[in-house]
Design a protein around this motif. Structure first.
Motif, PDB file in Angstrom:
ATOM      1  N   LEU A   1     101.110  53.777  21.587  1.00 25.87           N
ATOM      2  CA  LEU A   1      99.752  53.584  22.094  1.00 25.87           C
ATOM      3  C   LEU A   1      98.925  54.561  21.892  1.00 25.87           C
ATOM      4  O   LEU A   1      98.660  55.451  22.989  1.00 25.87           O
ATOM      5  N   PRO A   2      98.512  54.966  20.806  1.00 21.87           N
ATOM      6  CA  PRO A   2      97.587  56.152  20.432  1.00 21.87           C
ATOM      7  C   PRO A   2      96.491  56.112  21.018  1.00 21.87           C
ATOM      8  O   PRO A   2      95.879  55.254  21.435  1.00 21.87           O
ATOM      9  N   TYR A   3      96.164  57.447  21.339  1.00 22.45           N
ATOM     10  CA  TYR A   3      94.742  57.701  21.941  1.00 22.45           C
ATOM     11  C   TYR A   3      93.526  57.499  21.089  1.00 22.45           C
ATOM     12  O   TYR A   3      92.518  56.938  21.179  1.00 22.45           O
ATOM     13  N   ASN A   4      94.026  57.493  19.562  1.00 21.62           N
ATOM     14  CA  ASN A   4      93.005  57.245  18.631  1.00 21.62           C
ATOM     15  C   ASN A   4      93.668  56.446  17.329  1.00 21.62           C
ATOM     16  O   ASN A   4      94.718  56.888  16.799  1.00 21.62           O
ATOM     17  N   SER A   5      92.978  55.502  16.896  1.00 16.39           N
ATOM     18  CA  SER A   5      93.599  54.665  15.776  1.00 16.39           C
ATOM     19  C   SER A   5      92.371  54.839  14.798  1.00 16.39           C
ATOM     20  O   SER A   5      91.286  54.275  15.012  1.00 16.39           O
ATOM     21  N   VAL A   6      92.823  55.203  13.557  1.00 15.85           N
ATOM     22  CA  VAL A   6      91.760  55.288  12.306  1.00 15.85           C
ATOM     23  C   VAL A   6      91.969  54.339  11.588  1.00 15.85           C
ATOM     24  O   VAL A   6      93.169  54.568  10.981  1.00 15.85           O
ATOM     25  N   PHE A   7      91.334  53.201  11.219  1.00 11.13           N
ATOM     26  CA  PHE A   7      91.680  52.294  10.316  1.00 11.13           C
ATOM     27  C   PHE A   7      90.807  52.256   9.016  1.00 11.13           C
ATOM     28  O   PHE A   7      89.541  52.448   9.168  1.00 11.13           O
TER      29      PHE A   7
ATOM     30  N   ASP B   1      84.635  50.194  28.947  1.00 10.06           N
ATOM     31  CA  ASP B   1      84.550  51.087  28.027  1.00 10.06           C
ATOM     32  C   ASP B   1      84.292  52.619  28.580  1.00 10.06           C
ATOM     33  O   ASP B   1      84.945  53.599  28.039  1.00 10.06           O
ATOM     34  N   PRO B   2      83.321  53.073  29.395  1.00 12.68           N
ATOM     35  CA  PRO B   2      83.184  54.169  29.778  1.00 12.68           C
ATOM     36  C   PRO B   2      84.211  54.961  30.642  1.00 12.68           C
ATOM     37  O   PRO B   2      84.500  55.935  30.366  1.00 12.68           O
ATOM     38  N   THR B   3      84.930  53.680  31.197  1.00  6.40           N
ATOM     39  CA  THR B   3      86.122  54.330  31.954  1.00  6.40           C
ATOM     40  C   THR B   3      87.257  54.746  31.060  1.00  6.40           C
ATOM     41  O   THR B   3      87.924  55.974  31.142  1.00  6.40           O
ATOM     42  N   ILE B   4      87.515  53.930  30.130  1.00  5.99           N
ATOM     43  CA  ILE B   4      88.546  54.356  28.759  1.00  5.99           C
ATOM     44  C   ILE B   4      88.109  55.766  28.143  1.00  5.99           C
ATOM     45  O   ILE B   4      88.823  56.502  28.026  1.00  5.99           O
ATOM     46  N   LYS B   5      86.700  55.643  27.832  1.00  8.54           N
ATOM     47  CA  LYS B   5      86.457  57.157  27.150  1.00  8.54           C
ATOM     48  C   LYS B   5      86.482  58.153  28.168  1.00  8.54           C
ATOM     49  O   LYS B   5      86.851  59.317  27.928  1.00  8.54           O
ATOM     50  N   THR B   6      86.280  58.080  29.301  1.00 16.35           N
ATOM     51  CA  THR B   6      86.594  59.252  30.276  1.00 16.35           C
ATOM     52  C   THR B   6      88.058  59.664  30.422  1.00 16.35           C
ATOM     53  O   THR B   6      88.277  60.799  30.194  1.00 16.35           O
ATOM     54  N   LEU B   7      88.945  58.591  30.588  1.00 17.75           N
ATOM     55  CA  LEU B   7      90.267  58.811  30.320  1.00 17.75           C
ATOM     56  C   LEU B   7      90.862  59.480  29.124  1.00 17.75           C
ATOM     57  O   LEU B   7      91.502  60.409  29.183  1.00 17.75           O
ATOM     58  N   LEU B   8      90.368  58.840  28.056  1.00 18.22           N
ATOM     59  CA  LEU B   8      90.694  59.506  26.884  1.00 18.22           C
ATOM     60  C   LEU B   8      90.305  61.032  26.634  1.00 18.22           C
ATOM     61  O   LEU B   8      91.169  61.885  26.336  1.00 18.22           O
ATOM     62  N   HIS B   9      89.075  61.305  27.204  1.00 17.68           N
ATOM     63  CA  HIS B   9      88.397  62.715  26.879  1.00 17.68           C
ATOM     64  C   HIS B   9      88.897  63.735  27.864  1.00 17.68           C
ATOM     65  O   HIS B   9      88.767  64.775  27.781  1.00 17.68           O
ATOM     66  N   LYS B  10      89.773  63.353  28.608  1.00 14.19           N
ATOM     67  CA  LYS B  10      90.909  64.367  29.321  1.00 14.19           C
ATOM     68  C   LYS B  10      91.714  65.017  28.473  1.00 14.19           C
ATOM     69  O   LYS B  10      92.261  66.002  28.966  1.00 14.19           O
ATOM     70  N   LYS B  11      92.160  64.583  27.380  1.00 18.30           N
ATOM     71  CA  LYS B  11      92.793  65.087  26.397  1.00 18.30           C
ATOM     72  C   LYS B  11      92.045  65.929  25.349  1.00 18.30           C
ATOM     73  O   LYS B  11      92.624  66.200  24.150  1.00 18.30           O
ATOM     74  N   ASP B  12      91.050  66.421  25.854  1.00 21.44           N
ATOM     75  CA  ASP B  12      90.378  67.357  25.113  1.00 21.44           C
ATOM     76  C   ASP B  12      90.135  66.940  23.362  1.00 21.44           C
ATOM     77  O   ASP B  12      90.767  67.691  22.576  1.00 21.44           O
ATOM     78  N   PRO B  13      89.356  66.043  22.970  1.00 25.81           N
ATOM     79  CA  PRO B  13      89.108  65.484  21.650  1.00 25.81           C
ATOM     80  C   PRO B  13      88.474  66.588  20.943  1.00 25.81           C
ATOM     81  O   PRO B  13      87.444  67.233  21.468  1.00 25.81           O
ATOM     82  N   GLN B  14      88.869  66.721  19.873  1.00 21.89           N
ATOM     83  CA  GLN B  14      88.078  67.852  18.778  1.00 21.89           C
ATOM     84  C   GLN B  14      87.338  66.952  17.929  1.00 21.89           C
ATOM     85  O   GLN B  14      88.049  66.422  16.972  1.00 21.89           O
TER      86      GLN B  14
END
Length: 615
Positions: free
Chosen positions: A552-558, A119-132
């Protein structure tokens, strides 16, 4: 490796499962095994045994193609395809055809952690795309939703009626408040017609671009035109036959003065005004251009500017003099007329007409003729059709939006044409016909009766210029023929248009509506991925698995609906989880929910298997 290859080669090396585990246990290795039809392959039993000897999360089964890989993944297997390298000299070229990792992994260690769904690795990789992080209030209740929106693909999904559209609208409103211009794209046939404004509510046209004069003054002159009477010879006869006996009246020579010609002086002033305007434009041009300033000597340039300024001042002085002469002539004529009227009152002598009136009569008719001819000339001019590219309909061809402008000349009665000024058509037809009639009666006794008929027509006050005579017909055209796109084609074209625009933020509401699966999967999904790759922010509400899964979305909102309440979960396919934003312990499986809720979810994971093509 040298020890293992002693007495053999790579292609002939044979090791038992135990030997493999023992030989590589110190290397933190990843084990890629040919699986099923990927020959030679390892059996399920052999892989189970290997999984007991090494970390089973490090075992990857290699499939022969992306379809097989998709099937294996849907059943919970770590799967890859395309790892074989036959010719290292062509590796770079061949690699372009192989899948790429959706997350930007920078090291072997990071890849291993991603493989383990750390999980920490996935979050690190995802956050390279500058989430707002943004907090919105999309519903009428006090419910607030806090979401991380990435510079990548963000999917909102859930059953119908769970508020996905309202969330999109709230996100759009949030960005608009931040000074970003966003809107929610809804793909419908009506929306396509609105986008291209087929009804012409916001249509704009500058007829001067087509060499057409609006004729405001000319139309006004025709409407206000009245006849000018010629002085009767009897008026002259009565004046000269009268014997003037009043002694004082006889001495008033001024009463017999001839009036000055004001019309000629007015024409002179108009010419002076025209010359002054043109000359001032010329002077402004000379002063603004750098060419003369750079090419001429300073003395010569300053002398030129001085001469131009003096000429400008002289033109202004002459213009003022002409204006004064007009005023003087009018005052003189009024003075003579008043004296003559007083003589008539005192002595009873009929007033001598100041002028025959023929010049005014002829001038009046000539002005009317000039105005009518100008109106008629501009009514006959053509306006080029406007053409806008709408989009492509594949093999059918390219769809275009055509705007056909016409000027009502009294003969155009096509029902598909609408008025440019959104008023009734009848007054325009009547005006055009009556102007033509006025042109025919210019030098007849019927002229002013015809003008009176023009002014008496219903709605004539609404015709003040050529603009009020313009009609238009805006329509879609395919291969030169009028064409009405189907609802599916309308959705396709709107989506093309939206994604072709260079935006930072795209907000799409069910873009899959009326579109076929092949088009979504083969055209739309790749475009979405390309936009995401360059850092665009895509926020998409969808029921379609092609979009929600294969991107393969960076973010899925259900959005989940339960009795009397709604819940919001966020997650992604990389962690394969969805977490309730109000309860971190309430966790759902991303894959299971996607297959259950999304239309075609099981197929997207299963037999078509394209999820891992170019991911």
């Amino acid at each position: 490796m040298q020890r293992l290859l002693t007495g053999t080669t790579e292609d002939k090396l044979i090791l038992t499962i135990d030997e493999v585990a023992q030989s590589f246990e110190q290397l933190d290795a990843i084990y890629v095994a040919h699986y099923h039809s990927k020959t030679p392959d390892l059996s399920d039993d052999a892989l189970i045994k290997l999984g007991k000897l090494v970390d089973e999360r490090r075992i990857i089964k290699e499939a022969t193609n992306p379809i097989s890989a998709g099937i294996y993944i849907s059943h919970g297997h770590n799967t890859i395809y395309g790892s074989d390298v036959v010719d290292w000299d062509n590796y770079v070229d061949k690699a372009e055809l192989l899948p790429e990792l959706r997350l930007n992994v920078k090291s072997f260690e990071q890849f291993c952690l991603l493989l383990e769904k750390d999980d920490p690795t996935i979050k690190t990789l995802l956050h390279k795309k500058d989430p707002q992080t943004l907090t919105i209030k999309p519903f009428e209740t006090d419910e607030k939703i806090t979401l991380d929106i990435y510079d990548d693909i963000n999917i909102i999904f859930g059953s119908k009626g769970t508020g996905k559209t309202k969330i999109l609208e709230a996100i759009s409103a949030y960005y608009n408040e931040q000074g970003m211009q966003t809107s929610v794209l809804r793909s419908t046939e009506e929306k396509l017609e609105e986008t291209f404004d087929l009804k012409g509510r916001d249509i704009e046209l500058n007829i001067e671009n087509y060499g057409i004069d609006a004729c405001y003054d000319e139309i006004s002159r025709i409407k206000k035109a009245t006849d000018v009477e010629i002085s009767s010879l009897s008026n002259y006869r009565r004046h000269f036959e009268f014997e003037l006996t009043n002694r004082i009246a006889k001495t008033l020579v001024v009463k017999d003065f001839e009036p000055e010609n004001v019309e000629t002086k007015v024409r002179g002033l108009n010419e002076a005004n025209r010359v002054q305007a043109k000359f001032l434009d010329f002077v402004e041009f000379i002063k603004k251009t750098n060419f003369l300033k750079n090419e001429l000597s300073n003395d010569l340039y300053e002398e030129l500017i001085d001469v131009l300024n003096r000429v400008s001042e002289e033109i202004l002085r002459k213009r003022q003099m002409k204006f004064k002469k007009i005023k003087s002539a009018k005052l003189f004529n009024n003075f003579v007329r008043k004296i003559a009227e007083e003589v008539q009152k005192k002595a009873g002598q009929p007033v001598k007409p100041q002028e025959t009136g023929f010049q005014q009569y002829a001038s009046n008719r000539l002005k009317i003729e000039k105005a009518v001819n100008k109106i008629m000339d501009n009514m006959q001019k053509d306006i080029a059709k406007e053409t806008k590219f709408v989009g492509t309909l594949g093999e059918k061809g390219n769809l275009r939006c055509i705007t056909d402008f016409r000027i009502q000349d009294g003969n155009l009665k096509k029902s598909e044409f609408s008025t440019y000024d959104a008023s009734h058509k009848t007054p325009k037809i009547n005006f055009a016909k009556k102007i033509s009639e006025i042109q025919r009666t210019l030098y007849t006794n019927d002229l002013f009766a015809t003008i009176n008929e023009l002014n008496a027509m219903d709605g004539i006050d609404g015709v003040k210029s050529i603009y009020n005579l313009i009609l238009f017909y805006r329509y879609f055209s395919l291969n030169g023929v009028t064409y009405t796109p189907s609802s599916g084609e309308a959705s396709m074209l709107l989506l093309q248009r939206e994604l072709d625009e260079d935006k930072d933020i795209y907000i799409l509401d069910e873009p899959e509506k009326s579109l076929g699966n092949d088009y979504i999967n083969d055209v739309i999904v790749p475009i979405l991925k390309e936009r995401a790759k360059v850092g665009k922010r895509l926020i998409i509400a969808t029921h379609d698995a092609n979009i929600a899964i294969r991107t393969l979305p960076y973010n899925s909102v259900f959005r989940k609906h339960e009795i009397n309440c709604y819940s919001t979960y966020v997650g992604n396919p990389f962690s394969d989880s969805l977490i309730n934003i109000e309860d971190q312990n309430d966790i759902l499986n991303w894959k299971d929910i996607s297959m259950k809720i999304l239309e075609g979810g099981r197929e997207a994971f299963g037999e078509r298997g394209k999820i891992y093509g170019k991911v």
